[in-house]
Design an enzyme around this catalytic site. Sequence first.
Site, PDB file in Angstrom:
ATOM      1  N   CYS A   1       0.908  -1.449   0.061  1.00 44.79           N
ATOM      2  CA  CYS A   1       0.253   0.141   0.079  1.00 44.79           C
ATOM      3  C   CYS A   1       0.500   1.706   0.032  1.00 44.79           C
ATOM      4  O   CYS A   1       0.370   2.511  -0.041  1.00 44.79           O
ATOM      5  CB  CYS A   1      -0.914   0.115   0.949  1.00 44.79           C
TER       6      CYS A   1
ATOM      7  N   HIS B   1      -3.008   8.091   5.522  1.00 45.32           N
ATOM      8  CA  HIS B   1      -2.828   6.353   5.700  1.00 45.32           C
ATOM      9  C   HIS B   1      -4.641   5.827   5.960  1.00 45.32           C
ATOM     10  O   HIS B   1      -5.549   5.745   4.479  1.00 45.32           O
ATOM     11  CB  HIS B   1      -2.176   5.452   5.923  1.00 45.32           C
TER      12      HIS B   1
ATOM     13  N   GLU C   1      -1.964   4.839  13.475  1.00 43.61           N
ATOM     14  CA  GLU C   1      -0.664   5.506  12.744  1.00 43.61           C
ATOM     15  C   GLU C   1      -1.681   7.255  13.997  1.00 43.61           C
ATOM     16  O   GLU C   1      -0.659   8.150  13.802  1.00 43.61           O
ATOM     17  CB  GLU C   1      -1.991   5.925  11.615  1.00 43.61           C
TER      18      GLU C   1
ATOM     19  N   LYS D   1      -9.733   7.801   1.841  1.00 42.68           N
ATOM     20  CA  LYS D   1     -10.155   6.538   1.459  1.00 42.68           C
ATOM     21  C   LYS D   1     -11.381   6.256   2.355  1.00 42.68           C
ATOM     22  O   LYS D   1     -11.975   5.738   1.699  1.00 42.68           O
ATOM     23  CB  LYS D   1      -9.008   5.402   2.345  1.00 42.68           C
TER      24      LYS D   1
ATOM     25  N   HIS E   1      -9.576   1.525  -0.677  1.00 42.15           N
ATOM     26  CA  HIS E   1      -8.136   1.745  -0.791  1.00 42.15           C
ATOM     27  C   HIS E   1      -7.842   1.098  -2.030  1.00 42.15           C
ATOM     28  O   HIS E   1      -8.076   0.289  -2.137  1.00 42.15           O
ATOM     29  CB  HIS E   1      -8.528   0.469   0.244  1.00 42.15           C
TER      30      HIS E   1
ATOM     31  N   PHE F   1       2.049  -3.408   4.611  1.00 41.55           N
ATOM     32  CA  PHE F   1       1.849  -4.687   4.478  1.00 41.55           C
ATOM     33  C   PHE F   1       3.823  -4.839   4.287  1.00 41.55           C
ATOM     34  O   PHE F   1       4.223  -4.929   3.663  1.00 41.55           O
ATOM     35  CB  PHE F   1       1.244  -5.920   4.211  1.00 41.55           C
TER      36      PHE F   1
END
Length: 412
Positions: A163, A302, A313, A334, A339, A398
């Site tokens: 991502c 994010h 985050e 998002k 996403h 990830f």
Amino acid sequence: MERRVVITGVGAVTPVGNTADKTWDSILAGRHGISLIQSFDTASSEVKVAAEVRDFDPLEYMDKKEARRSDRYTQFALAAAVQAVQDCGTDFSGEDPYRIGVIVGSGIGGFQTIEKEYSGYLDKGMRHISALFIPMMITNMAAGTISMRYGFKGPNYAPVSACATSAHAVGEAFRSIKHGYCDVCLTGGSEAAITQFAIGGFNNMKALTQSEDPDRACCPFDKERSGFVMGEGGAILVLEELEHARARGAHIYAEITGYGATADAYHMTSPDPEGQGGAQAMLLACREGGISPEQVDYVNAHGTSTGLNDKFETKAVKAALGTHAYQIAVSSTKSMTGHLLGAAGALEAMLCARALEDGIIPPTANYRVKDEECDLDYVTEGARKQAITHALSNSLGFGGHNVSLLLKKYTG
């Protein structure tokens, strides 16, 4: 001598609009693109919603033969690139092609092609695998296709970091121009992974929401968040050395001044619970951009709407910005686009550029229930008209990949 880098063209194909302008208009209106999945039968799927691109016609950007030979993710990338080149006002055809790069990534690549060809292989055997299978599915083909369309012969490659992919791409393109390897670079990412196989895999690892309510499926920083919504699309930016852009009278959206990239070195899928890697990426971006953390006005988070990401985050923003974190606007776009995996970082950098130029901060849509562990100003009331000078765009992938891009309002 280090050179200044500006954004002079943008293009996007997203679940909320098939151009950059339409996407921006939807974002400001707080309109999400999440709905019941149409691309496959969800009768046997626990996941019922996604953020799909609607009414996209690849033939607006390529002929039938090229469309047949291109996975959907490559079609999105080329469409966004064509838009971006048109937007920047030139195709650079009279310039040294070795000074123009293409750095465009994808987190997964041609997933639709993989699924189709593997199904055919299981049904009919090896001889029925398409000769185009490999070139259609590999993750570098979007970058290669864009370079072939325009004849750009400078640095050409495809970062892959889940991502964080297209945020890395933008950062590397920024550095290529800043340090003199290119004068212009097309950069961004693309993804098309709304398939049964991909949705099944992400769902079985407990990453996706199983909510069937499109208005509540993606609610970043909300206490009732339950997983991310899969999106698809592509976003491409034209980055250009400042004097090169000025010489041709280019419109400048914003300046990129910093790029921070770190690793959590912690877990395959979970961010560091203390947010240290993400915090360090933000601090590195600020340091390269020559500002203190207290000068940041806005963070495009994010913000995936997963339990762990949003909590950790939030910790990362606090660790990087200290008490100033409570004085700035934070939002997750998002909540409207879903996403876009490997395309998310470039899209969100584009939205930051528009926010800086227009003086409007995008909202976090679908937010209703406060989470005590997510206690920053998430711009939940709708788009906020506010002049801002510096914006951070965060991307976490990830594998523990963290990227923060620092953008600055262009003032000459």
